[in-house]
Design an enzyme around this catalytic site. Sequence first.
Site, mmCIF file in Angstrom:
data_model
loop_
_atom_site.group_PDB
_atom_site.id
_atom_site.type_symbol
_atom_site.label_atom_id
_atom_site.label_comp_id
_atom_site.label_asym_id
_atom_site.label_seq_id
_atom_site.Cartn_x
_atom_site.Cartn_y
_atom_site.Cartn_z
ATOM 1 N N GLY A 282 -1.765 -27.960 36.265
ATOM 2 C CA GLY A 282 -2.283 -26.628 36.579
ATOM 3 C C GLY A 282 -3.638 -26.750 37.256
ATOM 4 O O GLY A 282 -3.961 -27.780 37.857
ATOM 5 N N ARG A 283 -4.465 -25.723 37.124
ATOM 6 C CA ARG A 283 -5.785 -25.762 37.746
ATOM 7 C C ARG A 283 -6.874 -26.304 36.826
ATOM 8 O O ARG A 283 -7.951 -26.680 37.280
ATOM 9 C CB ARG A 283 -6.166 -24.389 38.281
ATOM 10 C CG ARG A 283 -5.398 -24.013 39.532
ATOM 11 C CD ARG A 283 -6.009 -22.852 40.281
ATOM 12 N NE ARG A 283 -5.878 -21.584 39.564
ATOM 13 C CZ ARG A 283 -6.865 -20.943 38.972
ATOM 14 N NH1 ARG A 283 -8.082 -21.460 38.940
ATOM 15 N NH2 ARG A 283 -6.651 -19.781 38.365
ATOM 16 N N GLU A 286 -8.931 -29.676 37.558
ATOM 17 C CA GLU A 286 -9.957 -29.693 38.600
ATOM 18 C C GLU A 286 -11.358 -29.667 37.999
ATOM 19 O O GLU A 286 -12.244 -30.405 38.427
ATOM 20 C CB GLU A 286 -9.801 -28.495 39.539
ATOM 21 C CG GLU A 286 -8.553 -28.492 40.381
ATOM 22 C CD GLU A 286 -8.457 -27.257 41.267
ATOM 23 O OE1 GLU A 286 -7.690 -27.316 42.239
ATOM 24 O OE2 GLU A 286 -9.152 -26.252 40.995
ATOM 25 N N CYS A 312 1.627 -33.515 36.776
ATOM 26 C CA CYS A 312 1.208 -32.623 37.853
ATOM 27 C C CYS A 312 -0.223 -32.919 38.310
ATOM 28 O O CYS A 312 -0.522 -33.991 38.826
ATOM 29 C CB CYS A 312 1.401 -31.176 37.407
ATOM 30 S SG CYS A 312 1.397 -29.978 38.753
ATOM 31 N N HIS A 313 -1.150 -31.983 38.109
ATOM 32 C CA HIS A 313 -2.550 -32.179 38.492
ATOM 33 C C HIS A 313 -3.357 -32.877 37.392
ATOM 34 O O HIS A 313 -4.543 -33.165 37.589
ATOM 35 C CB HIS A 313 -3.211 -30.836 38.819
ATOM 36 C CG HIS A 313 -2.760 -30.235 40.111
ATOM 37 N ND1 HIS A 313 -1.495 -29.708 40.288
ATOM 38 C CD2 HIS A 313 -3.400 -30.064 41.299
ATOM 39 C CE1 HIS A 313 -1.376 -29.238 41.523
ATOM 40 N NE2 HIS A 313 -2.513 -29.437 42.155
ATOM 41 N N TYR A 332 1.779 -34.470 41.143
ATOM 42 C CA TYR A 332 2.132 -33.474 42.148
ATOM 43 C C TYR A 332 1.714 -34.038 43.506
ATOM 44 O O TYR A 332 0.649 -34.647 43.625
ATOM 45 C CB TYR A 332 1.419 -32.153 41.863
ATOM 46 C CG TYR A 332 1.873 -31.047 42.773
ATOM 47 C CD1 TYR A 332 3.138 -30.484 42.630
ATOM 48 C CD2 TYR A 332 1.071 -30.601 43.812
ATOM 49 C CE1 TYR A 332 3.584 -29.493 43.487
ATOM 50 C CE2 TYR A 332 1.508 -29.602 44.670
ATOM 51 C CZ TYR A 332 2.775 -29.062 44.505
ATOM 52 O OH TYR A 332 3.216 -28.094 45.361
#
Length: 388
Positions: A282-283, A286, A312-313, A332
């Site tokens: 997800g975000r 980050e 993923c992330h 990802y």
Amino acid sequence: MAAKRVLLLCGDYMEDYEAMVPFQSLQAYGVTVDAVCPGKKAGDACPTAVHKPIGHQTYAESKGHNFALNASFDEIDAAGYDGLVIPGGRAPEYLAMDEKVLALVRKFSDAKKPIASVCHGQLILAAAGVVRDRTCTAYPAVRPVLVAAGAKWVEADTMKKCVVDGNLVTAAAYDGHPEFISLFVKALGGSVAGADKRILFLCGDYMEDYEVMVPFQALQALGCHVDAVCPDKGPGDKCPTAIHDFEGDQTYSEKPGHDFALNASFDGVDASSYDALVIPGGRAPEYLALNEKVLSLAKGFMDKGKPVASICHGQQILAAAGVLQGRKCTAYPAVKLNVVLGGGTWLEPDPIHRCFTDGNLVTGAAWPAHPEFVAQLMALLGIKVSFA
């Protein structure tokens, strides 16, 4: 091990978690799961609904992921399945009016095959006439229908409530998934070995909705102790999640997801007491990748050779922690840059549900990979599910 095959009865605007969590959890345990919907065929999708309490007198609804079916309703034969799962949400309201659906449910009931139904799914059981004199629970608003259908109602003191009556497993809501799935596996003749493990989830605001809840509840259903933490938050606090979906655009879309409740404190984490670390995508990664305490935590698990599963992330955190040097992994596709610059050897996620294990590291590209992702982590932890 005897192979098991389960049918998932889907419909438009079924509850998002209540479809995907049992679907992917059971697959991770080695069960074949066919997802069908009346009037649709394999490859079609059902839109889902996110139901969550936000302080009003009833739950709020927003649009969830698009759930891809993998079988055709008109082609199924109930005799070929060992059990039936019925998600809740709004779909059961209209499925309960479909005679083909009711006939299908009666076949499972008459054959005394395990049936697991959650939340509003019990509307279908009532319409099919299979709950008379059966003890069951459901989302509280379903009580009048079940009572009128002759069921012995059990009030849900919490939304984690589950009830078993012979071949019938019922639950109040997705909060009860760990016990709900565990009871269904047992009803299928399953047993779990090696699940006395402690697992830590590294969470953050706007992590991907499925990528936290599916592995979290799948591991709890096995009997693992699972703690979810987030920097600057404590037990009982919540992280908003993001629904990342593939809807024909050049990149994924984003919608608001469920609110994920943490159950432990980041500041109180003793990494030595855990057997594995899971990092959702997800975000959130980050900004978590900028947190030195987060990086130190991830590095500690990797340096000690403990299983680390990142999807993923999530690999943005591993790259920032400097632990991908010489390691083979996927992520990802947009995170390839982080992996390569971090010294990792990139493995193409083709197809997108493919996962890889390199030593103590399990990596996946996105939430469609959850069955492989969870299964590969189980293998590293020595957890096995077998069926009689």
